[in-house]
Design a protein around this motif. Structure first.
Motif, PDB file in Angstrom:
ATOM      1  N   PRO A 149       0.939  -1.297  -0.013  1.00 23.72           N
ATOM      2  CA  PRO A 149      -0.016  -0.066   0.051  1.00 23.72           C
ATOM      3  C   PRO A 149       0.978   1.211  -0.089  1.00 23.72           C
ATOM      4  O   PRO A 149       1.984   1.343   0.483  1.00 23.72           O
ATOM      5  CB  PRO A 149      -0.917  -0.192   1.381  1.00 23.72           C
ATOM      6  CG  PRO A 149      -0.888  -1.493   1.592  1.00 23.72           C
ATOM      7  CD  PRO A 149       0.494  -2.115   1.003  1.00 23.72           C
ATOM      8  N   GLN A 150       0.438   2.314  -0.736  1.00 24.77           N
ATOM      9  CA  GLN A 150       1.049   3.497  -0.797  1.00 24.77           C
ATOM     10  C   GLN A 150       1.849   3.904   0.479  1.00 24.77           C
ATOM     11  O   GLN A 150       2.663   4.609   0.436  1.00 24.77           O
ATOM     12  CB  GLN A 150       0.449   4.700  -1.413  1.00 24.77           C
ATOM     13  CG  GLN A 150       0.349   4.564  -3.097  1.00 24.77           C
ATOM     14  CD  GLN A 150       1.725   4.578  -3.526  1.00 24.77           C
ATOM     15  OE1 GLN A 150       2.222   5.448  -3.968  1.00 24.77           O
ATOM     16  NE2 GLN A 150       2.332   3.411  -4.112  1.00 24.77           N
ATOM     17  N   HIS A 152       2.545   2.134   3.138  1.00 28.96           N
ATOM     18  CA  HIS A 152       3.360   1.272   3.965  1.00 28.96           C
ATOM     19  C   HIS A 152       4.583   1.678   4.374  1.00 28.96           C
ATOM     20  O   HIS A 152       5.281   2.328   3.227  1.00 28.96           O
ATOM     21  CB  HIS A 152       3.231   0.034   3.010  1.00 28.96           C
ATOM     22  CG  HIS A 152       3.484  -1.365   3.910  1.00 28.96           C
ATOM     23  ND1 HIS A 152       4.967  -1.524   4.189  1.00 28.96           N
ATOM     24  CD2 HIS A 152       2.707  -2.154   4.604  1.00 28.96           C
ATOM     25  CE1 HIS A 152       4.811  -2.816   4.915  1.00 28.96           C
ATOM     26  NE2 HIS A 152       3.753  -3.176   5.005  1.00 28.96           N
ATOM     27  N   PRO A 153       5.054   1.386   5.432  1.00 29.28           N
ATOM     28  CA  PRO A 153       6.834   1.813   5.646  1.00 29.28           C
ATOM     29  C   PRO A 153       7.789   1.373   4.643  1.00 29.28           C
ATOM     30  O   PRO A 153       8.670   1.831   4.446  1.00 29.28           O
ATOM     31  CB  PRO A 153       6.827   1.191   7.123  1.00 29.28           C
ATOM     32  CG  PRO A 153       5.595   0.910   7.761  1.00 29.28           C
ATOM     33  CD  PRO A 153       4.456   0.801   6.542  1.00 29.28           C
ATOM     34  N   LYS A 154       7.432   0.108   4.060  1.00 23.44           N
ATOM     35  CA  LYS A 154       8.301  -0.376   3.030  1.00 23.44           C
ATOM     36  C   LYS A 154       7.986   0.489   1.523  1.00 23.44           C
ATOM     37  O   LYS A 154       9.027   0.731   0.915  1.00 23.44           O
ATOM     38  CB  LYS A 154       8.056  -1.900   2.863  1.00 23.44           C
ATOM     39  CG  LYS A 154       8.444  -2.656   3.814  1.00 23.44           C
ATOM     40  CD  LYS A 154       8.057  -4.359   3.651  1.00 23.44           C
ATOM     41  CE  LYS A 154       8.701  -5.098   4.895  1.00 23.44           C
ATOM     42  NZ  LYS A 154       8.752  -6.520   4.518  1.00 23.44           N
ATOM     43  N   THR A 155       6.896   0.831   1.356  1.00 21.37           N
ATOM     44  CA  THR A 155       6.634   1.713   0.072  1.00 21.37           C
ATOM     45  C   THR A 155       7.721   2.929   0.504  1.00 21.37           C
ATOM     46  O   THR A 155       8.451   3.473  -0.512  1.00 21.37           O
ATOM     47  CB  THR A 155       5.479   2.114  -0.049  1.00 21.37           C
ATOM     48  OG1 THR A 155       4.749   0.851  -0.169  1.00 21.37           O
ATOM     49  CG2 THR A 155       5.358   2.844  -1.594  1.00 21.37           C
ATOM     50  N   ILE A 156       7.230   3.485   1.516  1.00 14.81           N
ATOM     51  CA  ILE A 156       8.107   4.791   2.041  1.00 14.81           C
ATOM     52  C   ILE A 156       9.386   4.831   1.996  1.00 14.81           C
ATOM     53  O   ILE A 156      10.267   5.589   1.268  1.00 14.81           O
ATOM     54  CB  ILE A 156       7.560   5.478   3.386  1.00 14.81           C
ATOM     55  CG1 ILE A 156       6.109   5.900   3.106  1.00 14.81           C
ATOM     56  CG2 ILE A 156       8.199   6.625   3.911  1.00 14.81           C
ATOM     57  CD1 ILE A 156       5.265   6.122   4.472  1.00 14.81           C
ATOM     58  N   ALA A 157      10.139   3.630   2.254  1.00 14.02           N
ATOM     59  CA  ALA A 157      11.444   3.510   2.559  1.00 14.02           C
ATOM     60  C   ALA A 157      12.122   3.289   0.813  1.00 14.02           C
ATOM     61  O   ALA A 157      12.905   3.808   0.877  1.00 14.02           O
ATOM     62  CB  ALA A 157      11.817   1.744   3.138  1.00 14.02           C
TER      63      ALA A 157
END
Length: 311
Positions: A149-150, A152-157
């Motif tokens: 999801p947009q 999500h911490p992994k997207t942000i990272a």
């Protein structure tokens, strides 16, 4: 007395980058022809051939089952259609996710469809086909700008990495990036901290059990085996862990399409597999790997090159 032909300990089928879509043929960004409809015929021939072999313990699909250009209202049906073809193999099929899978469906839909035994949306896992061997499947889009999801911490990272490393407005473009820095594009991804720790503990466990290990991942793990723009973001961290253990002999990948073979400075064999998608009608790309005590042998069909991995 003639010499006795040694039987493999086990054998398994391999195929990469089927990238099926019910659309006219096209080209890659570099102009390489892509045969979106024909690729399912390559897969069907592969499954028939594997079944005729009669002694393959399992099959591994190296990811990218459906192409990103597949119309999104067909993504689910196309993925199911391809899984049905794989399921005609008389034995277990192990999938991994590639970037094209994630262009079509979010992780929560994809993982159950591909029967990937991940937790919390993670797609890395391992299994032991025989007591002396362990197969490790990495999730190369663990840190990724696609699939989570947009917010999500992994997207942000992932977006932070791309912002820092890639000045282009199109984050899929390696334009102006030099050498291995070309890997910092959106269609590649990274292996997160938790997965790195998991990999380390699995390899430690395999080492303690005297198991040999084959590591598989969609995205290549060595600059020697693939284009610099088709590498895992943190291939160096992953290889640092792998190189701690003598048990890992081979790293298999897809993603780069043209295929490659390279032995790194620690003696680990890297093989990226030729894509099913790039087979002109009437040609094929798939194979099987015979695993022996002290070597692996990839027996390729047509466009997939034969390779011996002596270790």
């Amino acid at each position: 007395m003639g010499s006795v032909v040694k039987q493999p300990l086990f054998s398994f089928g391999v195929i990469a980058d089927v990238q099926y879509a019910d659309i006219p043929d096209g080209r890659s960004f570099l102009g390489v022809p892509r045969y979106y409809r024909n690729s399912i015929l390559v897969l069907q021939r592969a499954v028939e051939t594997w079944n005729q072999h009669g002694n393959l313990k399992f099959v591994i699909n190296m990811g990218d089952i459906v192409d990103g250009f597949c119309p999104k209202d067909q993504s689910l049906a196309a993925t199911k259609k391809l899984v049905r073809e794989f399921d005609k193999f008389n034995g277990p099929v192990y999938h991994m996710i590639g970037n094209h899978c994630l262009y079509n469906l979010p992780r929560e839909e994809l993982l159950p469809l591909l029967k990937i035994p991940g937790r919390d949306g993670n797609a890395y896992y391992d299994f032991s086909p025989t007591p002396g061997y362990r197969i490790v499947v990495l999730d190369g889009y663990d840190i990724s700008a696609v699939g989570w999801p947009q917010d999500h911490p992994k997207t942000i990272a992932a977006l932070k990495i791309l912002d820092e490393k890639n000045p282009n407005s199109d984050k899929n473009s390696p334009e102006g990036l030099e050498d291995v820095a070309r890997r910092f594009v959106k269609y590649n991804g990274g292996v997160g901290e938790e997965q790195l720790q998991w990999l380390d503990s699995v390899l430690q466990d395999a080492s303690n059990s005297n198991q040999r290990v084959i590591v598989c991942g969609h995205v290549p793990m060595s600059p020697g085996v693939a284009s610099k723009a088709a590498l895992l973001w943190n291939f160096d961290e992953v290889m640092d862990i792998i190189h701690k253990y003598d048990s890992v002999k081979v790293c298999l990948s897809g993603h780069d399409h043209k295929g490659g073979y390279f032995v790194d400075s620690h003696g680990v064999h890297h093989r990226s597999l030729e894509a099913a998608l790039e087979c002109p009608p009437g040609t094929y790309s798939f194979g099987y790997i015979d695993v022996y005590e002290n070597k692996l042998s990839l027996v390729g069909t047509d466009r997939m090159q034969n390779t011996d991995f002596e270790n």
